[in-house]
Design an enzyme around this catalytic site. Structure first.
Site, mmCIF file in Angstrom:
data_model
loop_
_atom_site.group_PDB
_atom_site.id
_atom_site.type_symbol
_atom_site.label_atom_id
_atom_site.label_comp_id
_atom_site.label_asym_id
_atom_site.label_seq_id
_atom_site.Cartn_x
_atom_site.Cartn_y
_atom_site.Cartn_z
ATOM 1 N N MET A 51 10.825 -10.564 14.048
ATOM 2 C CA MET A 51 10.362 -11.871 14.638
ATOM 3 C C MET A 51 10.692 -12.718 13.558
ATOM 4 S SD MET A 51 8.471 -13.605 16.624
ATOM 5 C CE MET A 51 7.419 -12.712 17.352
ATOM 6 N N PHE A 67 -12.962 0.737 -16.997
ATOM 7 C CA PHE A 67 -12.246 1.222 -16.099
ATOM 8 C C PHE A 67 -12.343 1.173 -14.586
ATOM 9 C CE2 PHE A 67 -10.434 5.339 -14.359
ATOM 10 C CZ PHE A 67 -8.976 5.164 -14.305
ATOM 11 N N GLN A 68 -11.451 1.045 -13.836
ATOM 12 C CA GLN A 68 -11.502 0.795 -12.550
ATOM 13 C C GLN A 68 -12.655 -0.112 -12.212
ATOM 14 O OE1 GLN A 68 -11.328 4.510 -10.688
ATOM 15 N NE2 GLN A 68 -8.864 4.396 -10.329
ATOM 16 N N LYS A 77 -22.022 3.234 -9.684
ATOM 17 C CA LYS A 77 -22.097 4.719 -9.706
ATOM 18 C C LYS A 77 -23.292 5.287 -10.207
ATOM 19 C CE LYS A 77 -19.589 8.626 -11.271
ATOM 20 N NZ LYS A 77 -18.522 9.321 -12.098
ATOM 21 N N GLU A 96 -6.210 3.547 1.121
ATOM 22 C CA GLU A 96 -7.639 3.073 1.445
ATOM 23 C C GLU A 96 -7.412 1.925 2.484
ATOM 24 O OE1 GLU A 96 -6.544 3.681 -1.747
ATOM 25 O OE2 GLU A 96 -8.349 4.590 -2.711
#
Lengths: 566, 159
Positions: A473, A112-113, A162, A50
């Site tokens: 760096m 969940f999630q 959802k 993602e």
């Protein structure tokens, strides 16, 4: 027309003229993905993480100036996207990210999630929405795109539960938005502009300080005209590379921590700073009390909060750079370019004294040589993205950027792993341009899974890994400021980059000589396939000049050899 | 330089009534390290907006930054940095019934309030006054052994 929330999402994306969406499906966003499957108004690119999807949308937005769109699921899908949102936020990139959320009835139950997406993203988005009813969905999507692209641009998150995506309702995409509390200022205040013009006429050593806002406002032609008309010299920030054009005689270079000598001295000695879309970042100013100490400051910015945030401003002008420059330019007729000739000569002498330079070698590839060579071989034709670190600074210093949006990098947040997915986005937007990600052996591993994405969709991004077997760096700072204690920066243990690229369906090149470099780059362009060019460079090259953190701009460490360690 | 003097300031923020608008404001203060001394919020009658009053401390330069940052929030309609204002804060205080009720009553009237409830074991008074006077009231109330004091936070209106 009656349709589901998921369909509304797709219809809105189509109505906004979006051609490409980057994303990754999951439970809470599945209804939307089901509609994506059925439609053909836009394409969807399946990135393999993602974070990369959001960076790809970001790269697409930076290359085109249009709103980039990414789509992710709830919970970990969203949290992975956060770095992408923050990256875009810091650089003011217009983007809409759509995330799935657990059903309304489950919100607040640790489902969940489930994660509080609007809560987490509040500090790293321009605005965000949690959709609560189907009725408000079209308006929210319309507002999201409008907010993302208007005023000072930025990323907007739309979090959609959802159950709303499956619900059926009436859809009309609004034609206009009405947000009484959001009215960006575009035109500059006339009196302030008159005063600023007066200050320019009176100045002896004026300096144009050009920031990323000029790129965002698509104002580079007006800025070049400003400089040409007045013959006022200019410095660019990291985000503004390409605005003036590398060959422009009025361009001194990049200023700041790794700016060139003439640019930093110009800022230290100028008597009038004309700041256009820059925000006085600490990497630019160094020690604030010494920054432009002898100068009055004109600050043009669309974000009023940037004005006076760090530096006291004498001539504040809130507005869009394009609009303000259109107002200013006709008033510059009275400016006598000869007035600044002595000043230009001083700066010319500074540049002759310490030009941007490095010591080349025949035995080993110097990273600066590699950058210059890319410039010679592809120059104007290429879009250059970068990751974060030494290679990024060398690219900014040595690549001959000739136009804005040719240089795409994470300036504000400094996100390693940005370059490759951003290059995928840019290449998708401009398939006919050569797109090169200049990266390091540290950064490239942070989104290397995108090899698979690029191979699958045949997006031939060229990744040039300037490989010094160091987190360079940080290593450089350890050399300078930590007595050479190289704590956790030795990256000698590496994958076989060539084999890695091949394993994912790309091409790999191992490059150790200049001849191999040319051959590999030419072949990579011809092959038209995603590739890793693993370029062995000398290990202990430093990015110079360097202003140590918190030091005054005129106190620069200047180039010298680092013999004995190479 | 008066610009860098830290002073108490009161800001009114007029916002669109929408979910999480208050958390946008408080998280802005937290993220940028601004201090909130008190905060009150209530809907504005006959409108779809709310009035938030924030008391804070800082220099005028910091106030300018806070005001501008608040303005940047999409649902923020207006920010007023008060200079000429009428400011009031309400306080409820609970005292044991055994204390000198006449004294407590006189004290609360002196601070623009009065007794609002008397029960079997305690007496409750309310005062509404300027924040500075509220501080004095709380000090004076100490000798009557208050069991609980609740401050309401500042509300302000420009004169």
């Amino acid at each position: 027309m009656q349709m589901s929330g998921a369909q509304m999402v797709c219809e809105s994306i189509i109505a906004e003229g979006v051609k490409t969406v980057f994303g990754y499906p999951g439970g809470a966003i599945m209804h939307v993905y089901d509609e994506i499957y059925k439609q053909n108004g836009f394409e969807h690119i399946l990135n393999r993480h993602e974070q990369a999807a959001v960076h790809a949308a970001d790269g697409y937005a930076r290359a085109t100036g249009e709103v980039g769109v990414a789509m992710v699921t709830s919970g970990p899908g969203f949290t992975n996207a956060v770095t992408g949102l923050a990256t875009a936020y810091m650089d003011s990139i217009p983007m809409v990210v759509i995330s799935g959320q657990v059903p309304l009835s489950l919100i607040g139950t640790d489902g969940f999630q489930e994660i509080d997406a609007v809560g987490i993203s509040r500090p790293c988005t321009k605005h965000n929405f949690l959709v609560r009813t189907l009725e408000e969905l079209p308006t929210i999507l319309k507002e999201a795109f409008y907010i993302a692209r208007s005023g000072r641009p930025g990323p907007v998150l739309v979090d959609i539960p959802k159950d709303i995506t499956v619900e059926i309702g009436e859809f009309t995409y609004p034609k206009t938005v009405h947000i009484p509390s959001y009215k960006p200022t575009y035109k500059g205040n006339k009196r302030q502009i008159e005063k600023a013009v007066d200050a320019i006429k009176k100045a002896k050593k004026p300096l144009l300080y050009i920031g990323g806002g000029v790129v965002l406002s698509n104002a580079y032609e007006l800025v070049r005209e400003f400089a040409k008309k007045t013959q006022i010299p200019a410095v660019e920030t990291l985000m503004a590379r390409g605005v003036m054009g590398a060959k422009n005689p009025l361009l001194l270079g990049m200023l700041g921590m790794h700016g060139n000598y003439a640019s930093n001295m110009a800022m230290s000695e100028t008597d009038l700073v004309i700041s256009l879309g820059a925000r006085f970042d600490d990497r630019v100013t160094g020690k604030l009390s010494e920054f432009a100490k002898y100068a009055d400051i004109i600050h043009v910015d669309i974000d009023a909060a940037n004005i006076g945030k760090l530096v006291d401003v004498d001539y504040p002008i809130v507005g869009d750079i394009t609009e303000v420059l259109k107002q200013i330019l006709p008033q510059l007729d009275g400016v006598d370019p000869d007035r600044y000739e002595a000043w230009r000569n001083i700066l010319k002498r500074y540049d002759d004294l310490h030009p941007q330079s490095y010591i080349d070698s025949d035995e080993v590839i110097k990273p600066q040589w590699a950058i210059e060579r890319i410039g010679e071989l592809v120059g104007d034709d290429a879009i250059i993205t970068s990751d974060v670190g030494q290679h990024q600074m060398w690219a900014a210093q040595h690549y001959p950027f000739d136009r804005p949006r040719q240089w795409i990098n994470s300036g504000g947040l400094g996100t390693m792993g940005f370059g490759f997915p951003a290059a995928i986005g840019a290449k998708r937007a401009f398939p006919d341009k050569i797109v090169i990600n200049i990266t390091g052996d540290g950064s490239i591993l942070m989104n290397m899974q995108e090899l698979v994405t690029a191979a699958e969709y045949e997006i031939p991004v060229i990744n040039i890994i300037l490989n010094n077997h160091f987190l360079g760096m940080v290593r450089q700072w350890q050399t300078f400021f930590y007595d050479k204690r190289y704590s956790e920066t030795d990256l000698s243990f590496q994958p076989n980059f060539k084999a890695l690229a091949e394993a994912c369906g790309g091409i790999g090149y191992d490059v150790t000589t200049k001849a191999e470099f040319d051959a590999a780059l030419k072949d990579a362009i011809k092959q038209n396939k995603v590739c890793f060019m693993n370029v062995q460079t000398n290990r202990f090259e430093d990015v110079l000049p360097m202003v140590p953190s918190g030091g005054a701009l005129f106190n620069m460490m200047l180039p010298q050899t680092t013999k004995g360690e190479a | 330089m008066t610009k860098n003097v830290k002073e108490r300031r009161v800001i009114s923020v007029i916002v669109m009534n929408e979910s999480s608008v208050l958390s946008r404001i408080t998280s802005l203060f937290a993220a940028r390290g601004y201090n909130i001394e008190s905060l009150t919020v209530a809907p504005i009658p006959n409108s779809d907006m709310s009035h938030i009053t924030i008391a804070t401390t800082g220099s005028s330069k910091l106030m300018e930054q806070i005001t501008k940052q608040l303005h940047k929030l999409i649902p923020v309609y207006k920010v007023i940095e008060h200079e000429e204002m009428v400011e009031k804060e309400m306080v409820l205080a609970k005292f044991p019934i055994a204390e000198n009720l006449a004294d407590i009553s006189v004290l609360s009237s002196a601070y623009n309030g009065g007794v609002v409830n008397v029960g079997m074991e305690m007496i409750i008074v309310m005062v509404a006054d300027e924040p500075k006077r509220v501080k004095h009231f709380i000090e004076a109330a100490q000798r009557y052994n208050p069991s609980e004091i609740v401050r309401g936070g500042v509300v302000a209106i420009e004169r």
